[in-house]
Write a protein that holds these residues in place. Structure first.
Motif, short mmCIF file in Angstrom:
data_model
loop_
_atom_site.label_atom_id
_atom_site.label_comp_id
_atom_site.label_asym_id
_atom_site.label_seq_id
_atom_site.Cartn_x
_atom_site.Cartn_y
_atom_site.Cartn_z
N ASP A 114 0.10 -49.36 -13.56
CA ASP A 114 -1.09 -50.22 -13.68
C ASP A 114 -1.22 -51.08 -12.43
OD1 ASP A 114 -3.33 -51.26 -14.84
OD2 ASP A 114 -2.26 -52.70 -16.10
N ASP A 115 -2.46 -51.35 -12.03
CA ASP A 115 -2.71 -52.14 -10.82
C ASP A 115 -1.93 -51.56 -9.64
OD1 ASP A 115 -4.45 -53.88 -12.05
OD2 ASP A 115 -2.88 -55.30 -12.61
N ALA A 116 -2.11 -50.27 -9.41
CA ALA A 116 -1.35 -49.57 -8.36
C ALA A 116 -1.61 -50.15 -6.97
CB ALA A 116 -1.72 -48.08 -8.37
N HIS A 117 -2.78 -50.77 -6.79
CA HIS A 117 -3.11 -51.32 -5.48
C HIS A 117 -2.24 -52.51 -5.10
CE1 HIS A 117 -5.63 -53.02 -8.65
NE2 HIS A 117 -5.57 -54.17 -7.98
N TYR A 118 -1.47 -53.03 -6.06
CA TYR A 118 -0.55 -54.14 -5.75
C TYR A 118 0.87 -53.66 -5.41
CZ TYR A 118 -4.06 -57.41 -7.57
OH TYR A 118 -5.19 -58.14 -7.76
N MET A 119 1.11 -52.35 -5.37
CA MET A 119 2.47 -51.84 -5.11
C MET A 119 2.96 -52.25 -3.73
SD MET A 119 3.06 -48.02 -6.63
CE MET A 119 1.50 -47.32 -6.13
N ASP A 120 4.29 -52.45 -3.65
CA ASP A 120 4.90 -52.76 -2.35
C ASP A 120 4.91 -51.50 -1.47
OD1 ASP A 120 7.96 -51.59 -2.58
OD2 ASP A 120 7.08 -52.15 -4.51
N GLN A 121 5.04 -51.68 -0.17
CA GLN A 121 4.94 -50.58 0.78
C GLN A 121 6.02 -49.51 0.56
OE1 GLN A 121 2.47 -50.42 2.84
NE2 GLN A 121 3.05 -48.65 4.09
N HIS A 122 7.25 -49.91 0.28
CA HIS A 122 8.33 -48.94 0.10
C HIS A 122 8.13 -48.11 -1.15
CE1 HIS A 122 10.51 -50.54 3.48
NE2 HIS A 122 10.46 -51.77 2.96
N SER A 123 7.63 -48.74 -2.23
CA SER A 123 7.35 -47.99 -3.46
C SER A 123 6.24 -46.98 -3.23
CB SER A 123 6.97 -48.93 -4.60
OG SER A 123 8.07 -49.71 -4.99
N LEU A 124 5.23 -47.37 -2.43
CA LEU A 124 4.16 -46.44 -2.12
C LEU A 124 4.71 -45.20 -1.41
CD1 LEU A 124 1.33 -48.85 -0.87
CD2 LEU A 124 1.28 -47.47 -2.93
N GLU A 125 5.63 -45.43 -0.46
CA GLU A 125 6.19 -44.31 0.29
C GLU A 125 7.04 -43.41 -0.62
OE1 GLU A 125 8.23 -46.23 3.45
OE2 GLU A 125 6.41 -46.76 4.54
N CYS A 126 7.82 -44.02 -1.49
CA CYS A 126 8.61 -43.22 -2.45
C CYS A 126 7.71 -42.41 -3.37
CB CYS A 126 9.52 -44.13 -3.27
SG CYS A 126 10.90 -44.84 -2.36
#
Length: 863
Positions: free
Chosen positions: A70-82
């Protein structure tokens, strides 16, 4: 975020430790531990992320796996890369990944969004708002279809189709059903839902929503950009988000509860600061003075040169638009921040004018200070004339005359002179003479062409009526003034003068029509004092018609709106109507309560004092204090003689005195007074003439009474005064009983009962305090008279007559010849004869001699 996903699977202790180490190295570039493969392209962090992705693949081998973010646009940069590493390898796995993101995403997320969208197995689903049908189903499932029919449309609009807001509305509705003290939605749940929605949308969206909430609908949105220091693109994007969230429709809030919830996200200090900033920006953008003033009133103090002028202009606009309370707030604030003495005097004069419309007692507190400013020549002519009106209202006629004379001589009112104020001077003088008739001698006759603007026309009409010189043209022009006027700051003076001219000239039906029209406008424009004055005027007109219930109701409401302390010399207007109505209804104890209300001494120098004296005389007469009643009536006469006021129909004191003289056995004195009253009346003054004829009949020989009473009744029917009609009919009824015309007496009694029941007065013969002297039995020696009509005639038959037949019948009953009737009605003699033939047939009478009493029995109601 990846750490939260791994933890949600309830791993064992060893697995949790391994996850922790992988997470550390996934964000690190240090040498990897021994169990990881040797470094390759991308470094150790890439290998760590591969191992993290493998964990999810391993879990999916035993059962399908759904990962929701939920609210994926708030994810941290490292989680996005994973997560991106995982997404690229989803095709061969049993994993479903669901990402929920906002339509407005930060720049740091856009690269991820682009990578995901290019994957062939990605599906993008936009969540549209609920349709009206969806809302109907949602309400029906919770509250039933009956509620869905009632609320679906309005709730769809309020919520904008947002499921979050819809659930809140349903919760509020359920709470209101359980607790009758709670209001229907939107309520607390909706308020909280709006707040939650805003905080989830981010700081920028929240700030824009707050800016729009502080600015009113209709204010330029560019002011929000300036207040917040944001670009046009940023504000436009935030507005789009707020529309998608169901909070806005365009740039305006869908419901006042939504705006209220947004404002509550601000502290009082933040809100005041935003209002002050909004005022500055709106001034820079050239917004309306009212828009600027609204923020100046609500915000922190703004000490800038343009503020006072802006508030004065806003007050003027607000008065014209009927927003009197806003005008008062503007002027109070302008007064606080004004340092220039002349400008301050102008502001206070405007404030008094506005405060008078709300509460004259409050406005009166400024009068001494304003009067000093007038003599110091700090005010322009319009403001000085406003002060003169306030002095007249308060009863200080001497100072009002001094100020007015000084203005006429050009000694004061020289600051900021305005051209074309001669008509305003004339109107003010007419008002002074209306309130204090002793000034009538100073009114010069109109010369030259008649004025064509409303101020001049109203002044001429009122002054002419006061001097007894009014003609049909002037009264027509008074009505034209009312047709061309609105009840605003500029035209209320002419409108009031024109209405007074109609009342004083006896054009009561026309006056009542315009009084009601102005009353509706005063109610819509929220002008309490004008509403009170118009109600008091309506009560006066109703009393002249004998409509006692309506008169009492209007006068009572007028005093409820404006307590006695604020009425000044006009207090006699509502009090007289209340006292007269209650006495005529047999409620003398209640009338006494109103006679105990303190009245200003100056009131007895005004026509309102005459009304009051006449009403008090009616009370004294009703309770048996005849001498006191005659004293008040003779005082009316002395004042009218002193003022040279030729309006005997306004306060027919001689008729009232003649009735009391007759009661005391002074027959000749009573007759003399009635004859003098008749000699002073114009032919069209039907009411006073009918009353005088009734008294004259009571002092005349028996054979003369019947024709005098017939004429009295006919004139009172024309005047529309139902109470005085009933008194004359009572005298006629007694006479019919003495003559043995019992059928006619019963019909008269029925009509008297009908009038008294409809208009709320005690039938004269049943008044509890005393018997009406004019209803005493006719002398037994009265000779028999010819029958007025066959006994089978029914007064209901009159209602079968057409308008044309009724006009001919009335003139025939007044003993006009057929030729005279034809000339009066502009028809041929043959037509008159045809009408009369039909009249005789419908009324079942044989000739015109039988018509008079029948016409007295017709149902005449005031329109």
């Amino acid at each position: 975020m990846i750490g939260q996903l791994l933890h949600s699977g309830t791993p064992s202790h060893d697995e949790a430790e391994r996850h922790k180490r992988l997470l550390v190295h996934a964000v690190s570039t240090v040498e990897p531990p021994a169990f990881l493969p040797p470094p390759g392209r991308g470094g150790a962090d890439v290998r760590a992320r591969r191992e993290l992705a493998n964990i999810f693949f391993e879990r999916a081998q035993s059962a399908p796996l759904i990962i929701g973010v939920d609210d994926a646009h708030y994810m941290d940069q490292h989680s996005l890369e994973c997560l991106l590493f995982l997404i690229r390898r989803l095709r061969s796995s049993r994993i479903l990944l669901v990402l929920n993101e906002s339509s407005r995403v930060p720049q740091g997320y856009q690269w991820f969004q682009a990578e995901v969208s290019r994957q062939p197995f990605t599906r993008i689903m936009r969540m549209n708002p609920l349709s009206r049908r969806d809302v109907f189903r949602m309400i029906a499932a919770t509250l039933g279809e009956a509620h869905a029919d009632q609320y679906a449309g309005i709730w769809h609009h309020i919520s904008g189709g947002s499921p979050l807001l819809m659930r809140a509305l349903l919760e509020d509705q359920q709470a209101a059903a359980l607790d009758p003290l709670l209001e229907a939605p939107p309520g607390p749940a909706f308020h909280q839902a709006v707040s939650n929605c805003l905080h989830r949308c981010g700081d920028a969206v929240l700030a824009v929503a707050q800016g729009l909430a502080v600015l009113a609908d209709g204010d330029p949105t560019s002011a929000v950009e300036e207040i917040l220091g944001e670009s046009h693109a940023t504000v436009a994007q935030c507005v789009d988000v707020l529309n998608s969230a169901g909070l806005l429709e365009g740039t305006g809030f869908r419901h006042k509860a939504t705006r209220s919830a947004v404002l509550d996200t601000l502290s009082p200090g933040e809100r005041s600061r935003l209002h002050a900033d909004a005022a500055r920006q709106l001034h820079t953008l050239g917004a309306s003075a009212v828009a600027q003033a609204r923020h100046l009133i609500a915000g922190d103090p703004v000490s800038e040169p343009w503020v006072t002028e802006t508030l004065l202009e806003a007050a003027d606009q607000a008065v014209d638009e009927g927003r009197v309370y806003l005008a008062a707030d503007c002027l109070r604030l302008a007064q606080e921040g004004c340092t220039d003495e002349r400008m301050l005097a102008t502001v206070k004069a405007a404030l008094v004018h506005v405060e008078w419309q709300l509460d004259p007692a409050v406005a009166g507190r400024y009068l001494p200070e304003l009067t000093r400013a007038v003599w110091q020549d700090k005010l322009a002519v319009p403001a000085v004339l406003s002060v003169v009106s306030q002095l007249v209202w308060s009863g200080d006629i001497e100072q009002a005359k001094e100020v007015f004379d000084a203005v006429e001589r050009g000694e004061i009112g020289t600051q900021l002179p305005e051209a074309g104020h001669e008509e305003a001077l004339t109107l003010t003088h007419a008002w002074m003479c209306c309130a204090f008739p002793e000034l009538l001698g100073r009114l010069s006759p109109a010369e030259g062409a008649r004025p064509r603007n409303t101020t001049g026309m109203a002044a001429l009409a009122l002054s002419s009526v006061l001097k007894g010189e009014a003609d049909g043209t002037l009264v027509t022009e008074a009505e034209e003034v009312l047709q061309r006027s609105r009840l605003d700051g500029r035209s209320l003076g002419p409108a009031a003068a024109a209405l007074a001219a109609l009342v004083l000239s006896g054009r009561l039906r026309t006056a009542a029509h315009w009084c009601d029209a102005l009353l509706q406008e005063a109610t819509e424009r929220n002008a309490p004092m004008w509403r009170a004055l118009l109600l008091a005027t309506r009560a006066h007109v109703d009393m002249r018609w004998g409509m006692l219930d309506a008169a009492e109701r209007s006068a009572q409401v007028a005093l409820d709106i404006a307590p006695p302390g604020g009425w000044g010399v006009l207090l006699g207007l509502p009090l007289a109507s209340l006292v007269s109505a209650m006495v005529a209804k047999g409620r003398c104890r209640e009338a006494e309560k109103y006679l105990r209300v303190p009245v200003p001494a100056a009131m007895f120098q005004t026509p309102f004092g005459l009304d009051y004296l006449q009403a008090r005389a009616q009370y004294f007469a009703a309770v048996g204090q005849t001498s006191a009643a005659l004293g008040d009536l003779h005082r009316c006469g002395e004042l009218m003689d002193k003022w040279h006021l030729e309006l005997p129909a306004l306060v027919p004191w001689r008729v009232r005195a003649a009735e009391l003289s007759l009661e005391m056995g002074r027959v000749q004195e009573s007759r003399d007074q009635a004859e003098e009253q008749l000699a002073r009346l114009r032919p069209e003054e039907y009411r006073a003439r009918g009353m005088a004829l009734r008294v004259l009949a009571a002092t005349s020989a028996p054979e003369q009474r019947l024709p005098l009473l017939r004429e009295s009744a006919e004139l009172l029917v024309k005047s529309g005064d139902c109470y005085e009609q009933a008194r004359t009919m009572t005298a006629l009824k007694r006479m019919c009983q003495e003559l043995g015309w019992l059928e006619q007496a019963r019909k008269l009694e029925s009509r008297i009962a009908e009038l008294s029941s409809k208009y709320g007065f005690v039938p004269p013969a049943e008044a509890p305090e005393r018997e009406d002297p004019l209803t005493a039995p006719v002398a037994a020696s009265l000779p028999p008279a010819p029958s007025l009509a066959p006994s089978h005639t029914d007064h209901e038959l009159v209602r079968d007559l057409t308008e044309a037949e009724l006009r001919v019948a009335v003139l025939a009953a007044q003993r006009h010849t057929n030729t005279q009737i034809a000339k009066t009605l502009f028809i041929t003699v043959s037509t008159v004869e045809q009408h009369l033939t039909r009249v005789y047939r419908k009324l079942r009478v044989s000739n015109r001699a039988d018509l008079s009493l029948e016409l007295l029995l017709r149902s005449v109601d005031h329109p």
